[in-house]
Design an enzyme around this catalytic site. Structure first.
Site, PDB file in Angstrom:
ATOM      1  N   PRO A  90     -22.918  -6.618  -7.382  1.00 36.46           N
ATOM      2  CA  PRO A  90     -23.691  -7.113  -8.524  1.00 36.46           C
ATOM      3  C   PRO A  90     -23.272  -8.549  -8.827  1.00 36.46           C
ATOM      4  O   PRO A  90     -22.121  -8.918  -8.611  1.00 36.46           O
ATOM      5  CB  PRO A  90     -23.313  -6.161  -9.661  1.00 36.46           C
ATOM      6  CG  PRO A  90     -22.038  -5.524  -9.245  1.00 36.46           C
ATOM      7  CD  PRO A  90     -21.992  -5.565  -7.749  1.00 36.46           C
ATOM      8  N   HIS A  91     -24.224  -9.349  -9.290  1.00 39.38           N
ATOM      9  CA  HIS A  91     -23.903 -10.746  -9.579  1.00 39.38           C
ATOM     10  C   HIS A  91     -24.828 -11.285 -10.650  1.00 39.38           C
ATOM     11  O   HIS A  91     -25.930 -10.766 -10.859  1.00 39.38           O
ATOM     12  CB  HIS A  91     -23.958 -11.599  -8.314  1.00 39.38           C
ATOM     13  CG  HIS A  91     -25.213 -11.455  -7.527  1.00 39.38           C
ATOM     14  ND1 HIS A  91     -25.417 -10.427  -6.632  1.00 39.38           N
ATOM     15  CD2 HIS A  91     -26.343 -12.191  -7.501  1.00 39.38           C
ATOM     16  CE1 HIS A  91     -26.611 -10.556  -6.078  1.00 39.38           C
ATOM     17  NE2 HIS A  91     -27.206 -11.617  -6.596  1.00 39.38           N
ATOM     18  N   ALA A  92     -24.342 -12.304 -11.322  1.00 39.72           N
ATOM     19  CA  ALA A  92     -25.118 -12.902 -12.411  1.00 39.72           C
ATOM     20  C   ALA A  92     -24.641 -14.320 -12.652  1.00 39.72           C
ATOM     21  O   ALA A  92     -23.516 -14.684 -12.323  1.00 39.72           O
ATOM     22  CB  ALA A  92     -24.958 -12.076 -13.683  1.00 39.72           C
TER      23      ALA A  92
END
Length: 154
Positions: free
Chosen positions: A65-67
């Site tokens: 997951p990344h943001a």
């Protein structure tokens, strides 16, 4: 790309309980918020927003997951190993237990993409995944990423 340098020392959790993808992302957000001194709800919302574009489940029990988040000056990462794998809508439909989350400044493009590529490449190795599942300490996890990065750079 030195994956070990991205990984925040206080951002490694070896036993986290979750019964769903949403709870797993909450665990990641909680770890990241504490390690990076950010608001947990903001981190969680950013992760959820990214997931609406498509699952970050890479397969073989791994998710990245990344943001992008305000308040971060460079790409940072946290690692969460779940006690029990959770359904994650991964590309291979297998549940996820290893989560390596990346966070980048809003206007960071190239570094964020290099980090995603390096982490994905490292976690593609079945040997690496097994070592991450067997590691007993935060230092052992950190050493695996430093060692793997050094091996790929040579």
């Amino acid at each position: 790309m030195d994956i070990g340098e991205l990984l925040v020392r206080d951002g490694v959790v070896l036993k986290s309980g979750a019964s769903s993808k949403r709870q797993a992302l909450h665990s990641v957000a909680s770890v990241a918020a504490q390690a990076l001194d950010l608001e947990e709800a903001r981190v969680f919302d950013a992760l959820l927003e990214r997931e609406t574009l498509g699952s970050t489940g890479l397969g073989s029990g791994v998710a990245v997951p990344h943001a992008r988040l305000e308040g971060i000056d460079r790409v940072r990462a946290v690692f969460v190993r779940l006690d029990t794998p959770v359904a994650y809508d991964a590309v291979d439909d297998r549940p996820v237990d290893l989560m390596f989350a990346l966070f980048a400044p809003p206007r960071d493009g190239a570094e964020h993409l290099r980090a995603l590529a390096a982490v994905s490449r490292a976690l593609r190795s079945s040997e690496m995944r097994e070592q991450l599942r067997q590691a007993r300490t935060v230092d052992a996890i950190h050493a695996l990423f430093v060692r793997d990065d050094t091996a790929t750079a040579a």
